[in-house]
Write a protein that holds these residues in place. Sequence first.
Motif, PDB file in Angstrom:
ATOM      1  N   THR A  24      15.403  48.744 -14.412  1.00 29.44           N
ATOM      2  CA  THR A  24      14.986  47.950 -15.565  1.00 29.44           C
ATOM      3  C   THR A  24      14.871  46.469 -15.272  1.00 29.44           C
ATOM      4  O   THR A  24      14.058  45.787 -15.882  1.00 29.44           O
ATOM      5  N   ARG A  25      15.641  45.974 -14.359  1.00 33.56           N
ATOM      6  CA  ARG A  25      15.612  44.538 -14.067  1.00 33.56           C
ATOM      7  C   ARG A  25      14.233  44.087 -13.572  1.00 33.56           C
ATOM      8  O   ARG A  25      13.673  43.146 -14.111  1.00 33.56           O
ATOM      9  N   PRO A  26      13.651  44.734 -12.562  1.00 34.61           N
ATOM     10  CA  PRO A  26      12.300  44.328 -12.144  1.00 34.61           C
ATOM     11  C   PRO A  26      11.251  44.617 -13.221  1.00 34.61           C
ATOM     12  O   PRO A  26      10.278  43.873 -13.359  1.00 34.61           O
ATOM     13  N   LEU A  45      11.492  44.250 -16.368  1.00 29.99           N
ATOM     14  CA  LEU A  45      11.463  43.160 -17.340  1.00 29.99           C
ATOM     15  C   LEU A  45      10.537  42.041 -16.886  1.00 29.99           C
ATOM     16  O   LEU A  45       9.892  41.388 -17.697  1.00 29.99           O
ATOM     17  N   SER A  46      10.480  41.821 -15.592  1.00 31.70           N
ATOM     18  CA  SER A  46       9.627  40.753 -15.062  1.00 31.70           C
ATOM     19  C   SER A  46       8.179  41.192 -14.909  1.00 31.70           C
ATOM     20  O   SER A  46       7.264  40.392 -15.065  1.00 31.70           O
ATOM     21  N   ILE A  47       7.967  42.449 -14.584  1.00 29.30           N
ATOM     22  CA  ILE A  47       6.613  42.938 -14.287  1.00 29.30           C
ATOM     23  C   ILE A  47       5.794  43.161 -15.555  1.00 29.30           C
ATOM     24  O   ILE A  47       4.646  42.740 -15.639  1.00 29.30           O
ATOM     25  N   SER A  48       6.372  43.857 -16.528  1.00 29.46           N
ATOM     26  CA  SER A  48       5.581  44.196 -17.716  1.00 29.46           C
ATOM     27  C   SER A  48       6.253  43.662 -18.983  1.00 29.46           C
ATOM     28  O   SER A  48       7.023  44.362 -19.623  1.00 29.46           O
ATOM     29  N   PRO A  49       5.961  42.428 -19.353  1.00 33.98           N
ATOM     30  CA  PRO A  49       6.593  41.866 -20.551  1.00 33.98           C
ATOM     31  C   PRO A  49       5.879  42.231 -21.850  1.00 33.98           C
ATOM     32  O   PRO A  49       5.690  41.404 -22.714  1.00 33.98           O
ATOM     33  N   TRP A  54       9.408  45.639 -24.386  1.00 32.62           N
ATOM     34  CA  TRP A  54      10.452  44.747 -23.904  1.00 32.62           C
ATOM     35  C   TRP A  54      11.831  45.052 -24.480  1.00 32.62           C
ATOM     36  O   TRP A  54      12.812  45.052 -23.740  1.00 32.62           O
ATOM     37  N   GLN A  98      13.450  47.928 -22.584  1.00 33.53           N
ATOM     38  CA  GLN A  98      13.834  47.531 -21.228  1.00 33.53           C
ATOM     39  C   GLN A  98      15.066  46.630 -21.251  1.00 33.53           C
ATOM     40  O   GLN A  98      15.987  46.796 -20.446  1.00 33.53           O
ATOM     41  N   PHE A  99      15.088  45.683 -22.174  1.00 42.65           N
ATOM     42  CA  PHE A  99      16.219  44.761 -22.275  1.00 42.65           C
ATOM     43  C   PHE A  99      17.507  45.516 -22.588  1.00 42.65           C
ATOM     44  O   PHE A  99      18.532  45.307 -21.939  1.00 42.65           O
TER      45      PHE A  99
END
Length: 125
Positions: free
Chosen positions: A15-17, A19-23, A28, A31-32
């Motif tokens: 989930t960490r990557p 969050l950055s790849i598909s906002p 979101w 994922q958060f």
Amino acid sequence: MRVLGVIGMVAVALTRPALSISPAAWWWPVQFLSAVAGYLLLHAWLIGMGRRASGLSRVTRRWAVACGVLVIFSVVAALATSFLLPVPPAARIVIAVPGLLAWLSMPLWFLRLSAERRIGVQPAG
């Protein structure tokens, strides 16, 4: 305990990557919350390691419990003060500092853990 740690590590790693790849706004929150749940599981595993691992030195076990408790407390308190209670931003920072310091010290804990395993430290009674 291993299953808890593996689930937490996999959740954080996935989930960490993301969050950055598909906002995407609709994706979101999922994922958060998955990342937060992964971190909470990982730190619950850390507390369990500190309390139940008999092959670790006393300092390493106490460090694990302290890191786990501080991070879980800070995450829960920061989420509660962000979404449930109207608290000024300065107060949220004060709440988050102990957890942030504990979270930043985790790589050092893993290095200490590997060093103990490598040199064969005798567990504390």
